[in-house]
Design a protein around this motif. Structure first.
Motif, PDB file in Angstrom:
ATOM      1  N   PRO A  43     -62.843  57.923   3.362  1.00  0.00           N
ATOM      2  CA  PRO A  43     -63.714  57.130   2.483  1.00  0.00           C
ATOM      3  C   PRO A  43     -62.946  56.014   1.766  1.00  0.00           C
ATOM      4  N   TYR A  44     -63.583  54.881   1.650  1.00  0.00           N
ATOM      5  CA  TYR A  44     -63.077  53.740   0.890  1.00  0.00           C
ATOM      6  C   TYR A  44     -64.197  53.302  -0.042  1.00  0.00           C
ATOM      7  N   PHE A  45     -63.855  52.681  -1.140  1.00  0.00           N
ATOM      8  CA  PHE A  45     -64.856  52.235  -2.099  1.00  0.00           C
ATOM      9  C   PHE A  45     -64.759  50.729  -2.276  1.00  0.00           C
ATOM     10  N   LEU A  46     -65.895  50.066  -2.108  1.00  0.00           N
ATOM     11  CA  LEU A  46     -65.990  48.625  -2.284  1.00  0.00           C
ATOM     12  C   LEU A  46     -66.724  48.387  -3.595  1.00  0.00           C
ATOM     13  N   ARG A  47     -66.090  47.637  -4.491  1.00  0.00           N
ATOM     14  CA  ARG A  47     -66.670  47.430  -5.817  1.00  0.00           C
ATOM     15  C   ARG A  47     -66.711  45.950  -6.142  1.00  0.00           C
ATOM     16  N   ILE A  48     -67.809  45.538  -6.778  1.00  0.00           N
ATOM     17  CA  ILE A  48     -67.934  44.175  -7.294  1.00  0.00           C
ATOM     18  C   ILE A  48     -67.534  44.218  -8.764  1.00  0.00           C
ATOM     19  N   THR A  49     -66.560  43.416  -9.148  1.00  0.00           N
ATOM     20  CA  THR A  49     -66.108  43.378 -10.541  1.00  0.00           C
ATOM     21  C   THR A  49     -67.063  42.539 -11.383  1.00  0.00           C
ATOM     22  N   ARG A  50     -66.896  42.598 -12.695  1.00  0.00           N
ATOM     23  CA  ARG A  50     -67.714  41.773 -13.594  1.00  0.00           C
ATOM     24  C   ARG A  50     -67.502  40.289 -13.340  1.00  0.00           C
ATOM     25  N   ALA A  51     -66.328  39.946 -12.838  1.00  0.00           N
ATOM     26  CA  ALA A  51     -66.015  38.545 -12.541  1.00  0.00           C
ATOM     27  C   ALA A  51     -66.551  38.112 -11.175  1.00  0.00           C
ATOM     28  N   GLY A  52     -67.203  39.043 -10.461  1.00  0.00           N
ATOM     29  CA  GLY A  52     -67.777  38.698  -9.171  1.00  0.00           C
ATOM     30  C   GLY A  52     -66.795  38.780  -8.022  1.00  0.00           C
ATOM     31  N   LYS A  53     -65.676  39.448  -8.209  1.00  0.00           N
ATOM     32  CA  LYS A  53     -64.672  39.630  -7.160  1.00  0.00           C
ATOM     33  C   LYS A  53     -64.888  40.977  -6.482  1.00  0.00           C
ATOM     34  N   LEU A  54     -64.311  41.138  -5.288  1.00  0.00           N
ATOM     35  CA  LEU A  54     -64.408  42.392  -4.561  1.00  0.00           C
ATOM     36  C   LEU A  54     -63.103  43.146  -4.602  1.00  0.00           C
ATOM     37  N   ILE A  55     -63.199  44.464  -4.782  1.00  0.00           N
ATOM     38  CA  ILE A  55     -62.029  45.333  -4.744  1.00  0.00           C
ATOM     39  C   ILE A  55     -62.330  46.470  -3.768  1.00  0.00           C
ATOM     40  N   LEU A  56     -61.418  46.689  -2.822  1.00  0.00           N
ATOM     41  CA  LEU A  56     -61.541  47.787  -1.863  1.00  0.00           C
ATOM     42  C   LEU A  56     -60.425  48.786  -2.153  1.00  0.00           C
ATOM     43  N   THR A  57     -60.803  50.039  -2.443  1.00  0.00           N
ATOM     44  CA  THR A  57     -59.808  51.074  -2.743  1.00  0.00           C
ATOM     45  C   THR A  57     -60.065  52.296  -1.885  1.00  0.00           C
ATOM     46  N   LYS A  58     -59.037  53.093  -1.734  1.00  0.00           N
ATOM     47  CA  LYS A  58     -59.151  54.327  -0.963  1.00  0.00           C
ATOM     48  C   LYS A  58     -59.360  55.479  -1.891  1.00  0.00           C
TER      49      LYS A  58
END
Length: 58
Positions: A43-58
């Motif tokens: 599983p990986y998690f894709l998140r949209i930050t408050r600044a509108g950027k994308l972060i992909l974490t494991k």
């Protein structure tokens, strides 16, 4: 997240490359700001930050 989201086609996507699948991240996430993606059972998690950027974490 069990739903498959079809790739989107747009003029911007066409100008990048015709052979690269393009997905609307907001359609992947649907509600909230995070989606779980699975690659080879991991599983990986894709998140949209408050600044509108994308972060992909494991």
């Amino acid at each position: 997240m069990n739903a498959m989201v079809p790739p989107v086609q747009s003029a911007a996507a066409d100008s990048i490359a015709d052979d690269i699948a393009t997905y609307d991240v907001r359609a992947l996430i649907e509600t909230g700001v995070q989606a779980r993606l699975v690659l080879d059972g991991q599983p990986y998690f894709l998140r949209i930050t408050r600044a509108g950027k994308l972060i992909l974490t494991k």
